[in-house]
Design an enzyme around this catalytic site. Structure first.
Site, short mmCIF file in Angstrom:
data_model
loop_
_atom_site.label_atom_id
_atom_site.label_comp_id
_atom_site.label_asym_id
_atom_site.label_seq_id
_atom_site.Cartn_x
_atom_site.Cartn_y
_atom_site.Cartn_z
CG HIS A 99 15.73 15.53 -8.72
ND1 HIS A 99 16.35 15.32 -9.98
CD2 HIS A 99 14.55 14.97 -8.92
CE1 HIS A 99 15.33 14.75 -10.80
NE2 HIS A 99 14.21 14.62 -10.19
CD GLU A 170 12.54 11.27 -8.50
OE1 GLU A 170 11.35 11.51 -8.85
OE2 GLU A 170 13.57 11.82 -8.63
P1 PGA Z 1 9.68 12.40 -14.58
O1 PGA Z 1 10.50 13.05 -13.64
O2 PGA Z 1 8.27 12.13 -13.96
O3 PGA Z 1 9.27 13.46 -15.88
O4 PGA Z 1 10.25 11.08 -15.10
C1 PGA Z 1 10.39 12.89 -12.23
C2 PGA Z 1 11.33 13.58 -11.36
O5 PGA Z 1 12.48 14.02 -12.13
O6 PGA Z 1 11.11 13.72 -10.22
#
Ligand code: PGA
Length: 254
Positions: A99, A170
């Protein structure tokens, strides 16, 4: 690619053990009677401390649990570390790896991410590998190069096709900011990643998730993209209402 949508709730360092357990207890009744678990897969990633307590409530039911990180190895003199084996025993069946918060605050490199993917497989866990560009990288036109570098660390080694793998795209600038990526941009990037996956030596049947400020209102737009198979959701997954609403939206897409 016809894969049932996969929703993963990433709770980060939120919720006490008590709150997590109570969420697990209340979730079942809220989904009962209408949720089709074969159609929409639901995974919750609480803090590792809460895995065991949540697993006791969820039992063998269809809501799966994920850890948010693991350390390498099985056991040993590694003070403070939790191995994939321990997380699996506590109830996790998946584990989020790489992540952007771990890459940024815990100095995780592409090489370490690749090692953690192997460690997850060795422990019987499905790795959910996160990739994504920062805002500066996006603004300087490096998005594809960054994704290729992050993915090639895990895709260039020969691997069994039957090893389960999930990839979450992401964009770092969209995480926790309320700034959602444009669906057409995500569609384009997901298509490119899907092409890399199809020519890589790694597993082919890989669910590709979008993550970054996903909520019940924008989820449908991402799930309608042909190369996106689900979402990794942080903030909006912290309430029961949020999770129930997103399962409903996902189920309506089918
Ligand atoms: P968020 O986080 O939906 O609060 O943007 C997503 C993540 O960090 O996986």
């Amino acid at each position: 690619m016809a894969m049932s949508p996969l929703l993963i709730a990433n709770w980060k360092m939120y919720k006490t053990v008590e709150e997590s357990a109570s969420f697990a207890r209340l979730l079942g009744p809220r989904l009962e009677g209408w949720w089709k678990p074969q159609a929409v897969r639901l995974v919750i990633a609480p803090t590792s401390l809460a895995l065991f307590a949540m697993a006791r409530h969820l039992g063998d039911g269809p809501v799966a649990l994920a850890a948010q990180n693991l350390e390498l190895g099985r056991e040993g003199a590694f003070t403070g570390a939790l191995s994939g084996y321990l997380l699996h025993e506590a109830g996790a069946r998946l584990v989020i790896i790489g992540h952007s918060e771990r890459r940024r605050y815990f100095a995780e490199t592409d090489g370490l991410v690749a090692e953690k993917v192997d460690a997850a497989w060795n422990a019987g866990l499905t790795p959910v590998v996160c990739v994504g560009e920062t805002e500066a990288e996006r603004d300087s036109g490096q998005t594809e190069a960054v994704l290729k570098r992050q993915l090639s660390a895990i895709l260039t080694k020969p691997r069994d096709d039957d090893k389960p793998l999930v990839i979450a795209y992401e964009p770092v600038w969209a995480i926790g900011t309320g700034r959602v990526a444009k669906t057409e941009d995500v569609g384009q990037i997901a298509h490119t990643v899907r092409q890399w996956l199809s020519t890589s030596q790694g597993p082919k049947d890989v669910p590709l998730l979008y993550g970054g400020s996903v909520n019940p209102d924008n989820l449908g737009g991402f799930l309608r993209l042909p190369d996106v198979n689900g979402a990794l959701v942080g903030g909006a997954s912290l309430t029961l209402e949020g999770v129930v609403a997103m399962v409903r939206v996902a189920q309506e897409q089918i």
